[in-house]
Motif scaffolding. Structure first.
Motif, PDB file in Angstrom:
ATOM      1  N   ASN A 113       0.807  -1.216   0.000  1.00 14.85           N
ATOM      2  CA  ASN A 113       0.000   0.000   0.000  1.00 14.85           C
ATOM      3  C   ASN A 113       0.843   1.271   0.000  1.00 14.85           C
ATOM      4  O   ASN A 113       0.379   2.320  -0.463  1.00 14.85           O
ATOM      5  CB  ASN A 113      -0.918  -0.005   1.228  1.00 14.85           C
ATOM      6  CG  ASN A 113      -1.533   1.342   1.509  1.00 14.85           C
ATOM      7  OD1 ASN A 113      -2.453   1.789   0.810  1.00 14.85           O
ATOM      8  ND2 ASN A 113      -1.018   2.037   2.525  1.00 14.85           N
ATOM      9  N   ALA A 114       2.063   1.221   0.525  1.00 13.78           N
ATOM     10  CA  ALA A 114       2.880   2.424   0.661  1.00 13.78           C
ATOM     11  C   ALA A 114       3.044   3.123  -0.685  1.00 13.78           C
ATOM     12  O   ALA A 114       3.327   2.488  -1.700  1.00 13.78           O
ATOM     13  CB  ALA A 114       4.246   2.070   1.231  1.00 13.78           C
ATOM     14  N   GLY A 115       2.858   4.415  -0.687  1.00 15.54           N
ATOM     15  CA  GLY A 115       2.993   5.177  -1.927  1.00 15.54           C
ATOM     16  C   GLY A 115       3.032   6.663  -1.647  1.00 15.54           C
ATOM     17  O   GLY A 115       2.725   7.109  -0.534  1.00 15.54           O
ATOM     18  N   THR A 116       3.399   7.415  -2.656  1.00 14.86           N
ATOM     19  CA  THR A 116       3.448   8.865  -2.517  1.00 14.86           C
ATOM     20  C   THR A 116       3.103   9.509  -3.845  1.00 14.86           C
ATOM     21  O   THR A 116       3.106   8.835  -4.894  1.00 14.86           O
ATOM     22  CB  THR A 116       4.836   9.334  -2.044  1.00 14.86           C
ATOM     23  OG1 THR A 116       4.776  10.719  -1.698  1.00 14.86           O
ATOM     24  CG2 THR A 116       5.893   9.119  -3.116  1.00 14.86           C
ATOM     25  N   ALA A 117       2.776  10.784  -3.817  1.00 20.01           N
ATOM     26  CA  ALA A 117       2.428  11.522  -5.032  1.00 20.01           C
ATOM     27  C   ALA A 117       3.028  12.914  -4.945  1.00 20.01           C
ATOM     28  O   ALA A 117       3.403  13.380  -3.861  1.00 20.01           O
ATOM     29  CB  ALA A 117       0.919  11.606  -5.211  1.00 20.01           C
ATOM     30  N   ALA A 118       3.109  13.571  -6.086  1.00 20.77           N
ATOM     31  CA  ALA A 118       3.603  14.952  -6.140  1.00 20.77           C
ATOM     32  C   ALA A 118       2.968  15.646  -7.328  1.00 20.77           C
ATOM     33  O   ALA A 118       2.731  15.028  -8.372  1.00 20.77           O
ATOM     34  CB  ALA A 118       5.125  14.971  -6.253  1.00 20.77           C
ATOM     35  N   LEU A 119       2.687  16.917  -7.161  1.00 17.82           N
ATOM     36  CA  LEU A 119       2.117  17.713  -8.242  1.00 17.82           C
ATOM     37  C   LEU A 119       3.230  18.451  -8.971  1.00 17.82           C
ATOM     38  O   LEU A 119       4.130  19.010  -8.339  1.00 17.82           O
ATOM     39  CB  LEU A 119       1.107  18.717  -7.690  1.00 17.82           C
ATOM     40  CG  LEU A 119      -0.061  18.152  -6.870  1.00 17.82           C
ATOM     41  CD1 LEU A 119      -0.970  19.291  -6.414  1.00 17.82           C
ATOM     42  CD2 LEU A 119      -0.836  17.118  -7.651  1.00 17.82           C
ATOM     43  N   ILE A 120       3.182  18.452 -10.315  1.00 17.34           N
ATOM     44  CA  ILE A 120       4.151  19.201 -11.115  1.00 17.34           C
ATOM     45  C   ILE A 120       3.397  19.987 -12.180  1.00 17.34           C
ATOM     46  O   ILE A 120       2.171  19.866 -12.320  1.00 17.34           O
ATOM     47  CB  ILE A 120       5.191  18.274 -11.769  1.00 17.34           C
ATOM     48  CG1 ILE A 120       4.542  17.330 -12.787  1.00 17.34           C
ATOM     49  CG2 ILE A 120       5.960  17.483 -10.720  1.00 17.34           C
ATOM     50  CD1 ILE A 120       5.556  16.579 -13.634  1.00 17.34           C
ATOM     51  N   ASP A 121       4.115  20.776 -12.947  1.00 21.03           N
ATOM     52  CA  ASP A 121       3.476  21.607 -13.973  1.00 21.03           C
ATOM     53  C   ASP A 121       3.075  20.812 -15.210  1.00 21.03           C
ATOM     54  O   ASP A 121       2.328  21.325 -16.043  1.00 21.03           O
ATOM     55  CB  ASP A 121       4.408  22.750 -14.385  1.00 21.03           C
ATOM     56  CG  ASP A 121       4.548  23.802 -13.281  1.00 21.03           C
ATOM     57  OD1 ASP A 121       3.631  23.870 -12.435  1.00 21.03           O
ATOM     58  OD2 ASP A 121       5.567  24.512 -13.268  1.00 21.03           O
ATOM     59  N   GLY A 122       3.566  19.592 -15.347  1.00 20.68           N
ATOM     60  CA  GLY A 122       3.199  18.778 -16.496  1.00 20.68           C
ATOM     61  C   GLY A 122       4.366  17.916 -16.948  1.00 20.68           C
ATOM     62  O   GLY A 122       5.446  17.932 -16.340  1.00 20.68           O
ATOM     63  N   PRO A 123       4.182  17.160 -18.022  1.00 19.66           N
ATOM     64  CA  PRO A 123       5.219  16.229 -18.475  1.00 19.66           C
ATOM     65  C   PRO A 123       6.483  16.890 -18.993  1.00 19.66           C
ATOM     66  O   PRO A 123       7.486  16.208 -19.219  1.00 19.66           O
ATOM     67  CB  PRO A 123       4.518  15.433 -19.584  1.00 19.66           C
ATOM     68  CG  PRO A 123       3.386  16.282 -20.020  1.00 19.66           C
ATOM     69  CD  PRO A 123       2.950  17.050 -18.823  1.00 19.66           C
ATOM     70  N   LEU A 124       6.478  18.208 -19.186  1.00 25.09           N
ATOM     71  CA  LEU A 124       7.672  18.924 -19.640  1.00 25.09           C
ATOM     72  C   LEU A 124       8.251  19.816 -18.547  1.00 25.09           C
ATOM     73  O   LEU A 124       9.124  20.649 -18.817  1.00 25.09           O
ATOM     74  CB  LEU A 124       7.343  19.759 -20.887  1.00 25.09           C
ATOM     75  CG  LEU A 124       6.773  18.989 -22.080  1.00 25.09           C
ATOM     76  CD1 LEU A 124       6.456  19.938 -23.229  1.00 25.09           C
ATOM     77  CD2 LEU A 124       7.736  17.906 -22.540  1.00 25.09           C
ATOM     78  N   ALA A 125       7.813  19.639 -17.331  1.00 28.69           N
ATOM     79  CA  ALA A 125       8.261  20.472 -16.213  1.00 28.69           C
ATOM     80  C   ALA A 125       9.750  20.278 -15.945  1.00 28.69           C
ATOM     81  O   ALA A 125      10.305  19.196 -16.174  1.00 28.69           O
ATOM     82  CB  ALA A 125       7.466  20.132 -14.961  1.00 28.69           C
ATOM     83  N   SER A 126      10.383  21.302 -15.417  1.00 25.43           N
ATOM     84  CA  SER A 126      11.821  21.244 -15.161  1.00 25.43           C
ATOM     85  C   SER A 126      12.180  20.219 -14.082  1.00 25.43           C
ATOM     86  O   SER A 126      13.278  19.675 -14.075  1.00 25.43           O
ATOM     87  CB  SER A 126      12.333  22.625 -14.743  1.00 25.43           C
ATOM     88  OG  SER A 126      11.672  23.066 -13.567  1.00 25.43           O
TER      89      SER A 126
END
Length: 238
Positions: free
Chosen positions: A77-90
């Motif tokens: 079950n362990a997992g994490t997420a993160a928000l970015i500007d998109g697939p071309l983000a720096s």
């Protein structure tokens, strides 16, 4: 496989969906429930045994597998997420490496460590917590989506590999669940308790996959369509 009388090990079980899995396992009569977490300090749940495990650290995983060598049901079950500007983000590459280390390699590391434990049992099972994101384009979750897609593929290969050993492998697909991980994201969210109940019921019924909410079921149903949901999502899912 019915949860009654099983010994369950759950990663990421100090809160959220993992803790809901642990509590429901106890309610259903599991013989023993191990709650895996990076920091066991302050954890106090009746009938649930905290075990230190960091899914990015092989030594801690091996130690946990030795402690919990009576496990018959492993829940990754362990997992994490993160928000970015998109697939071309720096920061795309840096975020991807971090998320793959936990969401993909973490699942593989823990499964490898517990493989001998599970293979020695007459009845055993693995539940991998996946996501509807593998079929739903959400550019701000690109690294998370890629890591969960990899975990889904791994789950399918693992299921086929273990079938001759009688180890059931169940993939749980679900959208946003109402936990700390999704705080601040204004979208419809499933109840963790409801997701867990459906998942354990699916395991008992011998299923290989469970779509634990309406949106995920709708997405899965589009996969054979001329324009599947991962190209044009059904209305209401964005």
């Amino acid at each position: 496989m019915d949860v009654t009388n099983t010994t369950v090990f759950i990663t990421g079980a100090n809160r959220g969906l993992g803790l809901a899995f642990a509590r429901e396992a106890r309610r259903r009569g599991a013989k023993k429930v191990y709650a895996g977490m990076r920091n066991t300090s302050g954890f106090d749940e009746p009938g649930i045994i905290p075990v230190r495990i960091d899914v990015t650290d092989k030594a801690s995983i091996a130690a946990a597998a030795e402690i919990a060598d009576d496990t018959t049901l492993l829940i990754n079950n362990a997992g994490t997420a993160a928000l970015i500007d998109g697939p071309l983000a720096s920061d795309f590459e840096a975020q991807s490496k971090q998320l793959f280390d936990i969401n993909y390699y973490g699942v593989a590391r823990v499964t490898q460590a517990f493989e001998q434990v599970l293979s020695s049992k007459q009845h055993a099972a693995i539940i991998n917590v996946l996501s509807d994101i593998v079929w739903l384009p959400r550019p701000y979750l690109t690294p998370y989506a890629a890591s969960k897609a990899a975990a889904w593929s791994y789950t399918n290969q693992l299921r086929f590999h273990l079938q001759d050993r009688g180890i059931q492998v169940l993939g749980l697909h679900v959208g946003f669940v109402d936990t700390d991980l999704t705080n601040g994201i204004d979208v419809p969210k499933a109840s963790p308790e409801d997701v867990v109940r459906q998942t354990y019921d699916a395991l008992a019924a011998g299923k290989s996959e469970i779509m634990a909410d309406q949106g995920t079921s709708l997405l899965k149903s589009t996969l054979a369509a001329e324009i599947p949901g991962y190209i044009t999502p059904p209305p209401g899912l964005f």
